[in-house]
Design an enzyme around this catalytic site. Structure first.
Site, mmCIF file in Angstrom:
data_model
loop_
_atom_site.group_PDB
_atom_site.id
_atom_site.type_symbol
_atom_site.label_atom_id
_atom_site.label_comp_id
_atom_site.label_asym_id
_atom_site.label_seq_id
_atom_site.Cartn_x
_atom_site.Cartn_y
_atom_site.Cartn_z
ATOM 1 N N ASP A 98 -9.258 2.800 -5.817
ATOM 2 C CA ASP A 98 -7.881 2.872 -5.365
ATOM 3 C C ASP A 98 -7.029 2.327 -6.508
ATOM 4 O OD1 ASP A 98 -5.666 2.995 -3.491
ATOM 5 O OD2 ASP A 98 -7.179 2.751 -1.919
ATOM 6 N N ASP A 199 -2.366 5.162 -4.887
ATOM 7 C CA ASP A 199 -1.566 4.683 -3.776
ATOM 8 C C ASP A 199 -0.084 5.055 -3.955
ATOM 9 O OD1 ASP A 199 -1.709 2.914 -1.359
ATOM 10 O OD2 ASP A 199 -0.242 1.742 -2.485
ATOM 11 N N GLU A 255 -1.809 9.729 -3.151
ATOM 12 C CA GLU A 255 -1.215 9.604 -1.815
ATOM 13 C C GLU A 255 0.277 9.876 -1.961
ATOM 14 O OE1 GLU A 255 -0.717 6.399 1.824
ATOM 15 O OE2 GLU A 255 -0.378 5.844 -0.240
ATOM 16 N N HIS A 328 -7.659 4.282 6.657
ATOM 17 C CA HIS A 328 -7.480 2.863 6.998
ATOM 18 C C HIS A 328 -6.083 2.536 7.507
ATOM 19 C CE1 HIS A 328 -5.769 3.440 3.117
ATOM 20 N NE2 HIS A 328 -5.231 2.235 3.140
ATOM 21 N N ASP A 329 -5.167 3.503 7.476
ATOM 22 C CA ASP A 329 -3.785 3.263 7.919
ATOM 23 C C ASP A 329 -3.508 3.884 9.284
ATOM 24 O OD1 ASP A 329 -3.075 1.969 5.557
ATOM 25 O OD2 ASP A 329 -2.360 3.803 4.593
HETATM 26 O O1 ISL Z 1 0.542 2.934 6.866
HETATM 27 C C1 ISL Z 1 1.600 3.507 6.909
HETATM 28 C C2 ISL Z 1 2.343 3.548 8.069
HETATM 29 O O2 ISL Z 1 1.528 3.045 9.009
HETATM 30 C C3 ISL Z 1 2.155 4.239 5.826
HETATM 31 O O3 ISL Z 1 3.529 4.291 5.885
HETATM 32 C C4 ISL Z 1 1.712 3.560 4.567
HETATM 33 O O4 ISL Z 1 2.382 2.371 4.404
HETATM 34 C C5 ISL Z 1 1.985 4.463 3.428
HETATM 35 O O5 ISL Z 1 1.293 5.654 3.680
HETATM 36 C C6 ISL Z 1 1.458 3.853 2.155
HETATM 37 O O6 ISL Z 1 0.139 3.446 2.306
HETATM 38 C C7 ISL Z 1 -0.522 2.895 1.211
HETATM 39 O O7 ISL Z 1 0.243 1.901 0.552
HETATM 40 C C8 ISL Z 1 0.522 0.721 1.292
HETATM 41 C C9 ISL Z 1 -0.715 0.138 1.949
HETATM 42 O O8 ISL Z 1 -0.331 -0.848 2.876
HETATM 43 C C10 ISL Z 1 -1.534 1.198 2.659
HETATM 44 O O9 ISL Z 1 -2.709 0.627 3.175
HETATM 45 C C11 ISL Z 1 -1.812 2.275 1.663
HETATM 46 O O10 ISL Z 1 -2.655 3.278 2.171
HETATM 47 C C12 ISL Z 1 1.108 -0.258 0.317
HETATM 48 O O11 ISL Z 1 0.295 -0.389 -0.804
#
Ligand code: ISL
Ligand code: CA
Length: 550
Positions: A98, A199, A255, A328-329
């Site tokens: 990541d 990310d 992402e 994971h989100d």
């Molecule tokens: O998880 C989200 C909403 O529930 C998304 O808005 C998420 O914050 C967004 O997709 C970005 O996610 C990524 O970056 C974030 C991190 O918290 C997430 O785990 C990651 O996947 C910040 O680094």
């Protein structure tokens, strides 16, 4: 369409904190992952995506990095990492890291220097602004907090953070920052890693001047148009490709919140030399209401079908896309798109069929292959995630009802995906001999990898079969996608066609009994895979899925 190994790959996503704890401190770690490589290999996947394992104070579980060239203490050491990478490579598995470079931790050495004084050479590594009219520089909200700005008394200025105040945004306009990022990427690639999941890469370029959303209009502060797919993002990615990625045979997936198909083609058209594929987030918002993820609306299978078809057509000629139903989100896929009670096995397998028969590179999230579910309803002390806790606190301050809030979290909290992997029926599901950092789902007696291993009808066995079928069937990877229109919203049928080979996929997206509509004179061919004993089209039983060679 050019054939590439990363188009044919199946990826397994690991959330290291919750995968396997080797030393009993309650936190998953690298030696734990090493001990499970044979299990991962047995799935038939090709690539592991490791969520962040770098040094981090864990305000956002590793998405706040304080040292890009070291490993988080709880997870192990660089030597553990090298051992994991060697163990993976020895089994023919690749590992992608990541890459979190929209922001760092506020405990990163760059930020500590940057905040020290306005004259510091690292000042311009981050985005600092003077306050306006005694308040914030603009009216932007962050993903995790009401304001995207944090005041810093030392220099009487604010810094921008699109996520928590512990995650200051890097200033990508500064060539020195870009140079630092390219150098740390090369460092990991030289160490042997096989690529990156980037990310929020669509957020790195902000519109100059950082305009307010609507000056003076309170309450409306979603400033996406000023930082999603911003003016220089493609220039930066082409530079990154030229400086780093083009020198390696590596895999890249960005992402990209806020990117639609048109944007996505700009990022992934091979001729533009940026990224190979994106994670587009529309499908993950399929049950979001007008107030966003914590304002959920009922899930409608028709919406899913529509989005899937749009994306399948969108990348038919150019670019490439990734396939995922959770990560994971997001909540657990059987709880969100299936039935985590009576039809857990059927719906888990139906979702596996969908994921593994579309065009694109599929990503499985740990635990989905054994049909793990959301946590049972619990109080706020069952949750750990910063997004969940911030939302709860803010909503409570605004007078929201406790039960209503807990209902929302029960559906949408990111923590549902972060409960420990359920390995067996031993203490803590075999995840840890100590106290896990987050509760184990109590259904592990029933839902666990060891039980799935010995059950010939398990979701796990089905995933293996579906992955093997994909590998043996180029039409499932490279074939065109042709939907067979259905009057019934819950029925989803499509053909995958490559040269002389035609595959039919028939899915019931719901728990009802329905009938599939097939073209006249249709012969359904030979059954390749199915989640009921005897498939008998056009009848589709609850969550029935079948795949046919025509
Ligand atoms: O998880 C989200 C909403 O529930 C998304 O808005 C998420 O914050 C967004 O997709 C970005 O996610 C990524 O970056 C974030 C991190 O918290 C997430 O785990 C990651 O996947 C910040 O680094
Ligand atoms: Ca541990």
């Amino acid at each position: 369409m050019e054939r590439q190994w990363w188009k044919e790959a199946v990826v397994y996503q690991i959330y290291p904190r919750s995968f396997c704890d080797s030393n009993g401190d309650g936190i998953g770690d690298l030696p734990g992952i090493l001990s499970k490589l044979d299990y991962i290999r047995s799935l038939g996947v090709d690539v592991i995506w490791l969520c962040p394992v770098y040094r981090s104070p864990n305000a956002d579980n590793g998405y706040d990095i304080s040292d890009y060239r070291d490993i988080m203490e709880e997870f192990g050491t660089l030597a553990d990492f090298d051992a994991l990478l060697a163990g993976a490579h020895a089994r023919g598995l690749k590992i992608i890291m990541d890459l979190v470079v929209n922001h760092t931790s506020d405990e990163h050495a760059w930020f500590i220097e940057s905040r020290a004084s306005k004259e510091n050479p690292k000042r311009d590594y981050y985005i600092w602004r003077k306050g306006k009219h005694g308040g914030e520089p603009n009216d932007w909200a962050s993903f995790f907090t009401p304001s995207a700005w944090q005041y810093d008394a030392a220099t009487d200025e604010y810094y921008l953070h699109l996520f928590s105040e512990k995650q200051p945004d890097l200033n990508w306009e500064n060539p020195a920052v870009r140079g630092e990022v390219y150098s740390l990427m090369s460092w990991w690639l030289e160490r042997g890693v096989d690529g990156f999941r980037m990310d929020v890469i669509s957020c790195i370029s902000k519109v100059p001047g950082l305009p307010s959303v609507v000056e003076g209009e309170p309450g409306y502060r979603w400033a996406g148009r000023y930082f999603l797919n911003g003016p220089c993002v493609h220039q930066y990615l082409r530079e990154m490709n030229r400086e780093v990625l083009s020198h390696y045979d590596c895999m890249t997936v960005g992402e990209a919140p806020g990117a639609g198909i048109e944007d996505a083609l700009r990022y992934t058209d091979g001729e533009r030399s940026e990224l190979q594929m994106l994670f587009l987030t529309d499908l993950m918002g399929v049950d979001d209401g007008s107030g966003g993820k914590f304002d959920p609306i009922p899930y409608e299978p028709e919406r899913l079908k529509l989005l899937v078809a749009q994306y399948q057509h969108g990348f038919a000629e150019k670019g490439w896309n990734s396939l995922f139903l959770g990560n994971h989100d997001n909540p657990r896929i059987v709880s969100r798109f299936g039935d985590d009670g009576r039809f857990r096995a059927e719906s888990g397998k139906m979702l596996a069929t969908l994921l593994l028969t579309l065009r694109g590179t599929p990503y499985l999230y740990q635990g989905d292959e054994i049909g793990m579910t959301n946590l049972p309803r619990c109080g706020i002390d069952g949750y750990r995630d910063i997004e969940t806790l911030n939302f709860y606190r803010e909503a409570k301050e605004n007078g929201a009802d406790e039960q209503q809030l807990l209902d929302i979290l029960h559906r949408k909290s990111r923590d549902h995906a972060r409960t420990p992997m359920q390995w067996n029926t031993q203490k803590n599901a075999g995840f840890s001999s100590g106290t896990p950092w987050i509760d184990v789902n109590p259904n592990y007696d029933n839902v666990n990898a060891a039980a799935a291993e010995v059950d010939p009808n398990s979701i796990l066995r089905y995933y293996r079969a579906a992955i093997a079928l994909r590998r043996a069937t180029p039409a499932l990877v490279y074939g065109s996608f042709e939907e067979l229109p259905q009057r019934e919203g819950a029925a989803f049928a499509y053909l995958r066609i490559l040269d002389g080979s035609r595959v039919l996929v028939a899915l019931n997206l719901t728990g009802g009994q329905i009938a599939l509509e097939l073209p006249e004179n249709f012969t359904r061919g030979r059954l390749l895979l199915g989640n009921y004993l005897r498939a008998d089209l056009p009848r589709l039983r609850p969550y029935e899925a079948s795949v046919w060679a025509l």
